[in-house]
Design a protein around this motif. Structure first.
Motif, PDB file in Angstrom:
ATOM      1  N   SER A 167       1.797  -5.584  -5.742  1.00 23.70           N
ATOM      2  CA  SER A 167       1.647  -6.922  -5.160  1.00 23.70           C
ATOM      3  C   SER A 167       2.972  -7.659  -5.107  1.00 23.70           C
ATOM      4  O   SER A 167       3.702  -7.727  -6.090  1.00 23.70           O
ATOM      5  N   ASN A 189       0.580 -12.554  -3.627  1.00 21.24           N
ATOM      6  CA  ASN A 189      -0.468 -11.586  -3.957  1.00 21.24           C
ATOM      7  C   ASN A 189      -0.451 -11.221  -5.433  1.00 21.24           C
ATOM      8  O   ASN A 189      -1.470 -10.813  -6.000  1.00 21.24           O
ATOM      9  N   TYR A 236      -5.766  -7.822  -7.680  1.00 23.42           N
ATOM     10  CA  TYR A 236      -5.429  -7.550  -6.277  1.00 23.42           C
ATOM     11  C   TYR A 236      -5.407  -6.041  -6.007  1.00 23.42           C
ATOM     12  O   TYR A 236      -4.959  -5.243  -6.832  1.00 23.42           O
ATOM     13  N   ARG A 237      -5.895  -5.675  -4.830  1.00 19.65           N
ATOM     14  CA  ARG A 237      -5.825  -4.277  -4.398  1.00 19.65           C
ATOM     15  C   ARG A 237      -5.270  -4.241  -2.979  1.00 19.65           C
ATOM     16  O   ARG A 237      -5.879  -4.777  -2.060  1.00 19.65           O
ATOM     17  N   PRO A 238      -4.102  -3.630  -2.764  1.00 19.45           N
ATOM     18  CA  PRO A 238      -3.499  -3.641  -1.422  1.00 19.45           C
ATOM     19  C   PRO A 238      -4.310  -2.821  -0.414  1.00 19.45           C
ATOM     20  O   PRO A 238      -4.632  -1.664  -0.659  1.00 19.45           O
ATOM     21  N   ASP A 239      -4.619  -3.448   0.695  1.00 22.99           N
ATOM     22  CA  ASP A 239      -5.354  -2.793   1.768  1.00 22.99           C
ATOM     23  C   ASP A 239      -4.380  -2.038   2.679  1.00 22.99           C
ATOM     24  O   ASP A 239      -3.291  -2.533   2.982  1.00 22.99           O
ATOM     25  N   GLU A 240      -4.781  -0.862   3.098  1.00 27.09           N
ATOM     26  CA  GLU A 240      -3.883  -0.033   3.912  1.00 27.09           C
ATOM     27  C   GLU A 240      -3.462  -0.738   5.193  1.00 27.09           C
ATOM     28  O   GLU A 240      -2.317  -0.611   5.636  1.00 27.09           O
ATOM     29  N   GLU A 241      -4.373  -1.500   5.789  1.00 20.49           N
ATOM     30  CA  GLU A 241      -4.088  -2.125   7.077  1.00 20.49           C
ATOM     31  C   GLU A 241      -3.484  -3.527   6.951  1.00 20.49           C
ATOM     32  O   GLU A 241      -2.748  -3.964   7.833  1.00 20.49           O
ATOM     33  N   LYS A 242      -3.791  -4.216   5.848  1.00 22.29           N
ATOM     34  CA  LYS A 242      -3.443  -5.629   5.773  1.00 22.29           C
ATOM     35  C   LYS A 242      -2.436  -5.973   4.673  1.00 22.29           C
ATOM     36  O   LYS A 242      -2.098  -7.140   4.495  1.00 22.29           O
ATOM     37  N   SER A 243      -1.967  -4.997   3.910  1.00 22.80           N
ATOM     38  CA  SER A 243      -1.092  -5.326   2.780  1.00 22.80           C
ATOM     39  C   SER A 243       0.253  -5.861   3.258  1.00 22.80           C
ATOM     40  O   SER A 243       0.731  -5.527   4.348  1.00 22.80           O
ATOM     41  N   HIS A 256       0.827  -1.214   0.000  1.00 25.91           N
ATOM     42  CA  HIS A 256       0.000   0.000   0.000  1.00 25.91           C
ATOM     43  C   HIS A 256       0.858   1.260   0.000  1.00 25.91           C
ATOM     44  O   HIS A 256       0.616   2.182  -0.786  1.00 25.91           O
TER      45      HIS A 256
END
Length: 309
Positions: free
Chosen positions: A81, A85, A91-98, A55
Motif C-alpha cells: 500500500s 492506502n 487493504y488488499r491491492p486490486d489487480e485492476e485498480k491498485s 499489485h
C-alpha cells in the motif's frame, strides 16, 4: 464449551525444533524482503519506472519468496500500500485498480509466507524519496513502541498476559494524543495458521504468556487520506535474564527504515539496540544474498544497516 481445549494451549507453545525452524525461515524470508525493496528502490529512483503498482509489487515480493528453500505458499495476501492506502489497515491491492508505487509517499508492505519449517508475518514501512518531518516523527514513535515492547522483561509469578503489555506499544503515541485501532500482536503457528491463539497482545487478551509462545509485535499509526505506518516483528517468549522471569526474542530479520528515524526522539539505549539489531540482520542476511547472487541487495542492506549516530 466453557473454556479453551488444553490441546489449543499446548499447540501454541513451540518446542525448540519448531523455534529453530521459525528462526531459519525468517532469515530466508528477510532476504526476500530485502531483495524486493532493493529492486523497487532501483526501479523507482534509477530506472524511473512509473509502471509498478501495489499489485505488481505484491506479485514481485511473492516471486522472491517462491524461490527460497522450503517455500510452500504465502501465509496471507500481501498488503502492499502506498500513501493513503496505507491508512486502510486490511487493504488488499486490486489487480485492476491498485495505485502506482512512487517515491513521493510512504509505502507499507505487510506480507508473509508458509515454509515447511515455519510461518512468517512481517511488516516494514519505507519511503523511497524524502519523507516529511511529520512522517519521520510518526514512524519513530511507532518504532519506539515496538522496541519498548520487545525489550520488556517480566516476572513469572505475575502471570503476565498480553493485556498487561499492550500499553507499552502505544505510550509514545499516547503522549501526543495518537493511537492505533487494532491489537498489538497475535500468535503465529509453525507451518500453520498465521493467526494462532490463544495468546496475543491486546487489551482483551487474558492468556498468560509462557516460554515458547510466539506473538507478533506490530504497532502502527494510520492517518486517513495521508499515510499508514506499521512495523511488525515476530517474537518468541523465552526465559528472562533474571530468576523466574520471561522476555521476548525478536526473530524477524529485516532492517528498519533509517531515513524515517527521527534521531532526537531516541535515547542512547534505543540507538544501541537498533544498531545491534541491524548488525545481526547484516550478518545473517549477507551470506544468503551473496549465495543468491544479488549484489545490489547486498549494497542496499549495507546502506540500511549502517550504524545510527
Amino acid at each position: 464449551v466453557f473454556e479453551d481445549s488444553p490441546i489449543y494451549l499446548l499447540k501454541s507453545i513451540k518446542n525448540e525444533v519448531e523455534i529453530q525452524g521459525l528462526k531459519d525461515c525468517h532469515i530466508r524470508d528477510g532476504a526476500s524482503v530485502v531483495m524486493y525493496f532493493a529492486w523497487l528502490e532501483r526501479e523507482l529512483n534509477q530506472n524511473g519506472n512509473t509502471s509498478i503498482t501495489e499489485h505488481t509489487g505484491a506479485m514481485k515480493v511473492a516471486d522472491y519468496r517462491s524461490k527460497q528453500k522450503n517455500f510452500v505458499d504465502l501465509s496471507f495476501p500481501s498488503i502492499s500500500s502506498i500513501g493513503p492506502n496505507g491508512a486502510i489497515i486490511h487493504y488488499r491491492p486490486d489487480e485492476e485498480k491498485s495505485s502506482t508505487i512512487t517515491n513521493k509517499e510512504v509505502y507499507l508492505l505487510d506480507s508473509g509466507a508458509q515454509y515447511r519449517d515455519g510461518t512468517t508475518d512481517i511488516t516494514r514501512t519505507t519511503h523511497f524519496g524524502e519523507p516529511t518531518e511529520y512522517e519521520k516523527e510518526m514512524y519513530t514513535r511507532v518504532l519506539l513502541g515496538n522496541l519498548d515492547l520487545e525489550r520488556i522483561q517480566f516476572p513469572l509469578k505475575w502471570k503476565v498476559s498480553g493485556s498487561n503489555l499492550d500499553v507499552l506499544a502505544r505510550t509514545h503515541l499516547w503522549t501526543i494524543g495518537k493511537d492505533f485501532a487494532h491489537g498489538t500482536g497475535h500468535g503465529v503457528g509453525h507451518f500453520l495458521n498465521v493467526h494462532e491463539g490463544p495468546q496475543g497482545i491486546n487489551r482483551r487478551s487474558t492468556t498468560t504468556l509462557q516460554s515458547g509462545h510466539t506473538v507478533t509485535n506490530e504497532p502502527g499509526y494510520y492517518e486517513s487520506g495521508n499515510f499508514g505506518i506499521r512495523i511488525e516483528n515476530l517474537m518468541v517468549v523465552r526465559p528472562g535474564d533474571f530468576e523466574a522471569s520471561l522476555k521476548f526474542e525478536n526473530i524477524t530479520i529485516a532492517p528498519y527504515e533509517r531515513k524515517l528515524i527521527k534521531m532526537d526522539l531516541l535515547t542512547k539505549d534505543h540507538v544501541d539496540h537498533i544498531n545491534a539489531y541491524h548488525q545481526k540482520v547484516k550478518d545473517l542476511l549477507t551470506p544468503v544474498l551473496q549465495e543468491q547472487g544479488d549484489d545490489q541487495a547486498v549494497a542496499w542492506l549495507n546502506e540500511k544497516t549502517a550504524p545510527l549516530n
